[in-house]
Design a protein around this motif. Sequence first.
Motif, mmCIF file in Angstrom:
data_model
loop_
_atom_site.group_PDB
_atom_site.id
_atom_site.type_symbol
_atom_site.label_atom_id
_atom_site.label_comp_id
_atom_site.label_asym_id
_atom_site.label_seq_id
_atom_site.Cartn_x
_atom_site.Cartn_y
_atom_site.Cartn_z
ATOM 1 N N GLY A 287 0.798 -1.224 0.000
ATOM 2 C CA GLY A 287 0.000 0.000 0.000
ATOM 3 C C GLY A 287 0.826 1.268 0.000
ATOM 4 O O GLY A 287 0.310 2.356 0.255
ATOM 5 N N LEU A 288 2.105 1.173 -0.301
ATOM 6 C CA LEU A 288 3.002 2.321 -0.275
ATOM 7 C C LEU A 288 2.546 3.384 -1.269
ATOM 8 O O LEU A 288 2.238 3.084 -2.419
ATOM 9 C CB LEU A 288 4.408 1.845 -0.637
ATOM 10 N N SER A 289 2.481 4.631 -0.792
ATOM 11 C CA SER A 289 2.090 5.719 -1.692
ATOM 12 C C SER A 289 2.810 7.004 -1.304
ATOM 13 O O SER A 289 3.248 7.173 -0.167
ATOM 14 C CB SER A 289 0.574 5.942 -1.652
ATOM 15 N N LEU A 290 2.932 7.889 -2.253
ATOM 16 C CA LEU A 290 3.584 9.169 -2.031
ATOM 17 C C LEU A 290 2.747 9.994 -1.068
ATOM 18 O O LEU A 290 1.535 10.127 -1.234
ATOM 19 C CB LEU A 290 3.754 9.900 -3.366
ATOM 20 N N ASP A 291 3.401 10.572 -0.059
ATOM 21 C CA ASP A 291 2.694 11.324 0.976
ATOM 22 C C ASP A 291 3.027 12.820 0.888
ATOM 23 O O ASP A 291 3.214 13.481 1.891
ATOM 24 C CB ASP A 291 3.064 10.770 2.348
#
Length: 73
Positions: free
Chosen positions: A44-48
């Motif tokens: 679930g890694l996403s740009l924050d």
Amino acid sequence: MLDVRRRTARHLSFGHGPHICLGARLARRQLRTALEELVAVCPGLSLDADPAALRRRPPEAIVRGPTALPVSR
């Protein structure tokens, strides 16, 4: 001919044709494997952050890209 006064190249590459770096294929494979493992461990890694707001290294830097890459799970 070596010209020490030449302007710095603004790119970094493995070359191409007969001048390609001998380690280019290994480096690309290592990067692909590392990214595949990262995605497998953190699906679930996403740009924050807003991509436009990321601070970037100067164009003349050998390693280009953002100085930090905030992510969230």
